[in-house]
Design a protein around this motif. Structure first.
Motif, short mmCIF file in Angstrom:
data_model
loop_
_atom_site.label_atom_id
_atom_site.label_comp_id
_atom_site.label_asym_id
_atom_site.label_seq_id
_atom_site.Cartn_x
_atom_site.Cartn_y
_atom_site.Cartn_z
N UNK A 232 0.83 -1.20 0.00
CA UNK A 232 0.00 0.00 0.00
C UNK A 232 0.86 1.25 0.00
N UNK A 233 1.79 1.34 0.94
CA UNK A 233 2.61 2.55 1.02
C UNK A 233 3.52 2.68 -0.19
N UNK A 234 4.04 1.55 -0.68
CA UNK A 234 4.87 1.60 -1.89
C UNK A 234 4.08 2.06 -3.09
N UNK A 235 2.83 1.60 -3.21
CA UNK A 235 1.98 2.04 -4.32
C UNK A 235 1.67 3.52 -4.22
N UNK A 238 4.86 5.27 -5.43
CA UNK A 238 4.99 5.10 -6.87
C UNK A 238 3.94 5.92 -7.62
N UNK A 239 2.71 5.93 -7.12
CA UNK A 239 1.65 6.70 -7.77
C UNK A 239 1.93 8.19 -7.67
N UNK A 240 2.40 8.63 -6.50
CA UNK A 240 2.75 10.04 -6.35
C UNK A 240 3.84 10.45 -7.32
N UNK A 241 4.87 9.59 -7.47
CA UNK A 241 5.95 9.89 -8.41
C UNK A 241 5.43 9.91 -9.84
N UNK A 242 4.50 8.99 -10.16
CA UNK A 242 3.92 8.97 -11.50
C UNK A 242 3.11 10.23 -11.77
N UNK A 243 2.36 10.70 -10.78
CA UNK A 243 1.59 11.93 -10.95
C UNK A 243 2.52 13.11 -11.20
N UNK A 244 3.63 13.16 -10.47
CA UNK A 244 4.61 14.21 -10.72
C UNK A 244 5.19 14.07 -12.12
N UNK A 366 10.25 3.67 -10.41
CA UNK A 366 9.25 3.04 -11.28
C UNK A 366 8.20 4.05 -11.72
N UNK A 367 7.68 4.83 -10.79
CA UNK A 367 6.64 5.79 -11.12
C UNK A 367 7.08 6.81 -12.14
N UNK A 368 8.28 7.39 -11.96
CA UNK A 368 8.76 8.41 -12.90
C UNK A 368 9.10 7.79 -14.25
N UNK A 369 9.80 6.65 -14.25
CA UNK A 369 10.23 6.05 -15.51
C UNK A 369 9.07 5.47 -16.31
N UNK A 400 3.77 -2.00 -9.68
CA UNK A 400 3.76 -1.38 -10.99
C UNK A 400 2.39 -1.46 -11.66
N UNK A 401 1.57 -2.42 -11.28
CA UNK A 401 0.31 -2.65 -11.99
C UNK A 401 -0.68 -1.50 -11.82
N UNK A 402 -1.01 -1.07 -10.59
CA UNK A 402 -1.93 0.07 -10.49
C UNK A 402 -1.33 1.36 -11.03
#
Length: 431
Positions: A232-235, A238-244, A366-369, A400-402
């Motif tokens: 949960x915390x890792x997602x 990762x999601x926060x980094x992807x949003x950025x 993972x999120x940024x890349x 990585x999936x969500x």
């Protein structure tokens, strides 16, 4: 239900693979040597610009010197793009990691501006230009020496070799090209198609190891036994980094258009260099250059940075990447994006101390890349390589999936190549 084994492509025989393995090995070694030479030349110039020259002049290389060097770097790059034949090839902001080979006349200018950017502290990596250089060189050489080898195969081998050399392992090339090879219309086993690219990538990676080139590595504590709450915390991280990353993607064309409003390549690159210098003055050397060595600096003493500092470092590097990519500098976005991911991962750990640092860094990378490369395999590979801990791999494969659902509908992290009139870096009427 049984899984059908695809029939072997009659053109892909063991004998043919063995015969073609010889040029694949040669392409791997030569591609690595070209990358190594580029890195060495850039390192010598970087040492002169940031160590020897300021020492000789008695100036502080961390003060106004940053602004001066980056502004002059932009000016030099702009002059090369304007006056050197080939004009440095296509704008890196408009290209993918692997493109069709460029004309040989583009390579001198492309090599010069790449060395200038790497040495001058521009926040771009060498991956796009060096793949372009090696692809053009290998296609020209193989066409002359072994004309029976298909051009597209040579492109695949040169790119694979360079990616293997860049990351110090053929695994990276295998992951990058699995999707490409799997998408081919022709039949046959996947590993038949990957055999030659892996030969080239392995030769490139092994050559770079022999030459002592630095690779992704860190001494972060091992993750240990998986915890359900870390998913949960890792997602979240990762999601926060992807949003950025998606915010970066949205800002990219805006900054690109703003810089290109200056129209002339010398003005665009010089203004970009000045802005990068001011950002470097604000953030310090940790926010400059391609980011590989700076990742090591961040992870070596993670306790030296609090949340506010990490947020500032990530924010400045984001601006530096976008400005550099928008100002006609030639370079790739993977290395600086990885640095941004590391800084965001450290920030995630600071905000959620229960999330282990190595996993937090891996999740943010993972999120940024995922946004920058649109490739889950390479994002996971780089994340594991940076964290230096294979035990986070199962967690990342779930996390990585969500995150992929957030980015799958987004456009590619590049500017669409211009149509109609010649772009600013190739003035109309220039040769």
């Amino acid at each position: 239900m049984s899984l059908a084994i695809p029939p072997r492509d009659p053109e892909v025989t063991p004998k043919r693979l063995v015969v073609l393995a010889v040029p694949a090995l040669a392409i791997g070694v030569i591609s690595a040597l070209v990358l190594w030479a580029l890195d060495r030349v850039a390192a010598v110039l970087q040492s002169a610009l940031w160590d020897a020259l300021p020492d000789a002049l008695g100036v502080d290389p961390s003060g106004w010197w940053i602004v001066a060097v980056l502004t002059l770097t932009g000016l030099a790059v702009g002059l090369v793009l304007r006056f050197v034949p080939g004009h440095g090839g296509p704008d890196s902001a408009t290209t993918e990691l692997v493109e069709q080979p460029q004309p040989l006349r583009n390579l001198p200018g492309l090599l010069i501006v790449t060395v200038l950017a790497l040495a001058g502290g521009v926040s771009l990596g060498p991956e796009n230009p060096i793949i372009a250089v090696n692809t053009a060189l290998m296609v020209a050489a193989i066409a002359r020496l072994m004309p029976a080898v298909p051009k597209q195969l040579t492109v695949l081998l040169a790119a694979s070799a360079t990616i293997g050399a860049l990351f110090g392992t053929p695994v990276a090339a295998a992951l990058v090209f699995t999707g490409i090879v799997a998408a081919l219309k022709s039949g046959g086993a996947l590993w038949d198609r990957l055999f030659l690219p892996l030969v080239a990538a392995g030769a490139g990676a092994f050559t770079m190891r022999l030459l002592g080139a630095p690779i992704f590595s860190s001494d972060l504590p091992a993750y240990g036994a998986p915890q359900a709450v870390d998913l949960l915390t890792g997602a979240l991280v990762a999601s926060g980094a992807a949003v950025i990353g998606l915010a970066m993607l949205a800002a990219f064309p805006i900054i690109y258009r703003a810089m290109h409003a200056l129209r002339h390549p010398v003005l665009i690159a010089t203004a970009g260099g000045l802005l990068l210098g001011l950002l470097g003055l604000l953030g310090g050397p940790i926010t400059m250059f391609k980011g590989l060595e700076q990742i090591g600096d961040l992870l070596e003493h993670p306790d030296d940075y609090d949340g506010a500092q990490l947020a500032a470092i990530a924010g400045i590097k984001i601006l530096a990447l976008l400005i550099a990519a928008s100002s006609l500098f030639r370079g790739g976005r993977v290395f600086p994006a990885t640095f941004i991911g590391v800084a965001l991962g450290m920030l995630g750990h600071a905000l959620i101390p229960s999330l282990p640092l190595g996993l937090a860094v891996g999740c943010a990378v993972v999120g940024v890349l995922l946004v920058v490369t649109r490739d889950g395999w390479i994002a996971i590979f780089v994340a594991v390589a940076v964290a230096g801990d294979i035990t986070i791999l199962p967690m990342l494969c779930v996390i990585v999936l969500p995150v992929w659902l957030l980015v799958t509908g987004a456009p590619e992290f590049r500017i669409a190549p211009p149509k109609g009139p010649a772009p600013a870096s190739t003035p109309a009427g220039a040769d």
